[in-house]
Design an enzyme around this catalytic site. Structure first.
Site, mmCIF file in Angstrom:
data_model
loop_
_atom_site.group_PDB
_atom_site.id
_atom_site.type_symbol
_atom_site.label_atom_id
_atom_site.label_comp_id
_atom_site.label_asym_id
_atom_site.label_seq_id
_atom_site.Cartn_x
_atom_site.Cartn_y
_atom_site.Cartn_z
ATOM 1 N N HIS A 47 -2.627 7.211 -4.492
ATOM 2 C CA HIS A 47 -2.665 6.096 -3.557
ATOM 3 C C HIS A 47 -2.876 4.815 -4.329
ATOM 4 C CE1 HIS A 47 -5.741 3.292 -1.889
ATOM 5 N NE2 HIS A 47 -4.823 3.140 -0.953
ATOM 6 N N GLU A 82 2.775 3.345 12.877
ATOM 7 C CA GLU A 82 3.573 4.237 12.035
ATOM 8 C C GLU A 82 3.395 3.885 10.551
ATOM 9 O OE1 GLU A 82 4.856 2.429 14.478
ATOM 10 O OE2 GLU A 82 6.279 3.570 15.706
ATOM 11 N N SER A 83 3.311 2.575 10.268
ATOM 12 C CA SER A 83 3.152 2.152 8.874
ATOM 13 C C SER A 83 1.743 2.441 8.380
ATOM 14 C CB SER A 83 3.455 0.663 8.738
ATOM 15 O OG SER A 83 4.784 0.407 9.128
ATOM 16 N N GLY A 119 -1.046 -5.659 17.770
ATOM 17 C CA GLY A 119 0.370 -5.540 17.418
ATOM 18 C C GLY A 119 0.582 -4.769 16.132
ATOM 19 N N ALA A 120 -0.458 -4.044 15.690
ATOM 20 C CA ALA A 120 -0.346 -3.275 14.447
ATOM 21 C C ALA A 120 0.752 -2.229 14.600
ATOM 22 C CB ALA A 120 -1.666 -2.588 14.144
ATOM 23 N N ARG A 121 1.483 -1.987 13.522
ATOM 24 C CA ARG A 121 2.518 -0.959 13.561
ATOM 25 C C ARG A 121 1.876 0.333 13.068
ATOM 26 N NH1 ARG A 121 7.005 1.123 10.501
ATOM 27 N NH2 ARG A 121 8.828 1.371 11.846
ATOM 28 N N ASN A 164 -3.142 0.310 -3.426
ATOM 29 C CA ASN A 164 -3.080 -0.757 -2.432
ATOM 30 C C ASN A 164 -3.549 -2.041 -3.094
ATOM 31 O OD1 ASN A 164 -5.423 -1.844 0.018
ATOM 32 N ND2 ASN A 164 -3.252 -2.289 0.062
ATOM 33 N N TYR A 165 -2.724 -3.080 -3.032
ATOM 34 C CA TYR A 165 -3.153 -4.398 -3.531
ATOM 35 C C TYR A 165 -2.899 -5.407 -2.433
ATOM 36 C CZ TYR A 165 -3.708 -1.917 -7.811
ATOM 37 O OH TYR A 165 -4.144 -0.998 -8.726
ATOM 38 N N SER A 205 0.846 -1.186 0.000
ATOM 39 C CA SER A 205 0.000 0.000 0.000
ATOM 40 C C SER A 205 0.878 1.231 0.000
ATOM 41 C CB SER A 205 -0.932 0.003 1.195
ATOM 42 O OG SER A 205 -0.203 0.210 2.359
#
Lengths: 388, 388
Positions: B193, B350-351, B346-348, B195-196, B179
């Site tokens: 933008h 920042e990303s 636990g998602a990051r 995203n796949y 993404s």
């Protein structure tokens, strides 16, 4: 229609007859007379409930300093100060004015609030006051809204998560509140938010349910412990006048509510937050909320006065912008008021999004340097403290 | 464990054995041999499903230009190119690299992407590439993530609204995707933008369900109709190679999805958007998505090249910042990817929040002057057009 006629004769002595919830604490003659009239006329009660006509109880309101005419005409407001809807409207108009004037006094070049009175096609409207690009305040908004109509499923859902359980997908409602976010220009002056609101919903069985909610919280960019203490102490004072249990409970609730989950930190150093308040009586709830509203100026203005001319540079401004990004994240992702607002049909999004900062910044993986003032603040946000 | 041994001997001829969904289109000997081995060993099938071990089918991958080592080691990826999980991971690593290198070439002072490889305690990880404060790009992020584990109730809910209906509160899942959001500095260059993504979920009955999703959309600040046409035409070309019905359907879906409801306008001039794609076969879905990924560079790079040195002033920058505020609103309030991401344990963050612009602005009641270029864009956002 005789019941309404009786109510109109009530006068100020009926002040303690707090609107539709039918708490009767006053024992003066006219009130007793009215009670008889009310109970003798089920139809009247039904009529007033259904059409939200204000009940009579005249009180002269000093509206000379209000930012605009109220949503309900002044005469109706004055004559129906025993109807909680009218009483709340008068109160939030006054608090809006008090806060706006106190902020305007801190603008050295005489910047004033822009006043927008708006109407909602579906019922009600609001008075939005915004001071943008001032010397002291980069963006300050103080918004009154008084709306009624039918809640859509999305908004009912928002209410359900507030501990209310309604079977219906749509509900007749009334909501009035004052809400404000003040973003000062100087990074040494904290952002402050407050919101006090009153809700009425008619459930499936025709029962009217009411509650108050609200809160105030402080979001510093640089931590001044004395300021945080002053802010909390002032709010605690307002709470303690009504119930010594309020402050500890609402302080905790505030830390929990204004929490940016994905960052694992609170929005700021907190304050108070409460919702679904409907005890011990409507009148007492009103007076408690009024005290909280009146505490805003003494809680916040001295902090602005003290810090507004503090020196700062590029680095402090950048940190302020980063933190304003966090603020926008909270408001757009988590804030129930924003979600509720945007899901209400005919919502005026400009008033709802007035809370967003004039400028915000998102740097990838920005982290304060260990040991810096920015890191010191972050530590407190990750581990809320007791301030009083 | 014999089944795994058989699988490892499969080699490239097993390419058409598309992983765990058990579509068998190839009829070469080794594949048939493997099928026998698989079905003779229920335990093996269970083992591979449970531990998501990649199946064998060797294909030499050219990883020399990838932004980092892949999440799964290269050797495993190469040996298991008939497992859709491995096949997708190799594809998204390549697309990430292609896009990043194409963008870097447009940076006159040699700014490069910062590469962050991260691991998720709960399973998997990602490669986040960010170029911030460049000459051409104010903030560009291209993110690969390959995660697996158990979906929490909130995220399952997000899936349900995507047309999937699962009874469970939690589900084992695998998700891999690339993404990206590119925010150029010059307001004459649109934000882009794409995203796949590929999903696998194991339902209550142990059945593995897979699907692809994705899209690409363009958000200009000033409308250049030729650019909008070029972008759409390039994406249409990628779609048409696979199904002539895709572009019209996915163009419409894009306008509907990237819609800022409270403002009553789309995020930009659209592109394509699709979700829940699982027909006609896993292999064909993959190839379609790969074509879409490969269309990003030819769809966007010429637009950047053409406009990146256009003149602009303070007013244009201010409008860009206002529109970036709208962009942030969409991503934080409505975007399912952002919501899904932030709800994954636990998602990051920042990303996930890499998509937010470096700078944004919220002016109260900002409205473009009638007849201005800004107003012209707004009209198109309120009434999406056909571009091809």
């Amino acid at each position: 229609m005789r019941g309404i006629h009786f109510l109109k004769q009530l006068g100020t002595s009926g002040k303690a007859l707090s609107g539709l919830s039918l708490y009767f604490t006053s024992r003066s003659k006219p009130v007793r007379y009215c009670i008889t009239g009310l109970f003798a006329s089920g139809i009247t009660l039904y009529y007033t409930a259904k059409h939200q006509v204000c009940h009579a109880a005249t009180l002269k309101l000093d509206s000379s300093k209000w930012m605009s005419e109220p949503l309900t005409d002044l005469n109706t407001l004055e004559k129906n100060q025993n109807d909680m809807k009218c009483r709340v409207e008068a109160m939030i108009m006054r608090i809006q004015a008090d806060v706006c004037h106190a902020l305007e006094e801190l603008e050295p070049e005489g910047d004033k609030f822009l006043v927008d009175k708006w109407h909602r096609a579906e019922g009600g409207g609001g008075v939005t006051c915004v001071l943008q690009d001032g010397v002291t305040f980069e963006k300050a908004g103080v918004n009154v809204s008084v709306v009624h109509g039918t809640l859509p499923p999305g908004a009912v859902q928002q209410m359900k998560s507030r501990g209310k359980n309604f079977k219906s997908q749509t509900l007749p409602f009334f909501a009035a509140g004052v809400s404000s976010v003040i973003h000062p220009r100087n990074p040494m002056v904290p952002t402050m938010h407050f919101n006090y609101r009153y809700f009425e919903v008619v459930d499936e069985g025709g029962k009217r349910i009411w509650w108050f909610g609200g809160g105030a919280d402080l979001t510093p960019y640089y931590l001044d412990e004395k300021d945080a203490k002053h802010f909390h102490k002032t709010l605690k004072g307002a709470c303690d006048k009504h119930d010594k249990g309020y402050y500890p409970r609402f302080k905790k609730w505030c830390d929990e509510y204004f929490f940016i989950k994905h960052r694992g930190m609170t929005r700021g150093v907190g304050g108070i937050f409460f919702d679904d308040i409907d005890e011990p009586s409507q009148d007492k709830c009103f007076k408690f909320v009024e005290s909280c509203g009146d505490a805003i100026v003494p809680a916040y203005i001295p902090i602005v006065q003290k810090n507004k001319n503090s020196g700062y540079g590029y680095a402090e401004r950048q940190w302020q912008l980063i933190r304003r990004g966090h603020y926008a994240e909270f408001n757009l992702i988590y804030d129930r008021g924003t979600k509720f607002g945007l899901q209400t049909p005919g919502a005026r999004y400009e008033s709802i999004l007035m809370s967003l900062p004039l400028n915000a910044k998102w740097e990838y993986r920005h982290e304060p340097k260990p040991g810096s003032l920015e890191a010191k603040l972050t530590e407190v946000l990750k581990k809320p403290r007791e301030w009083v």
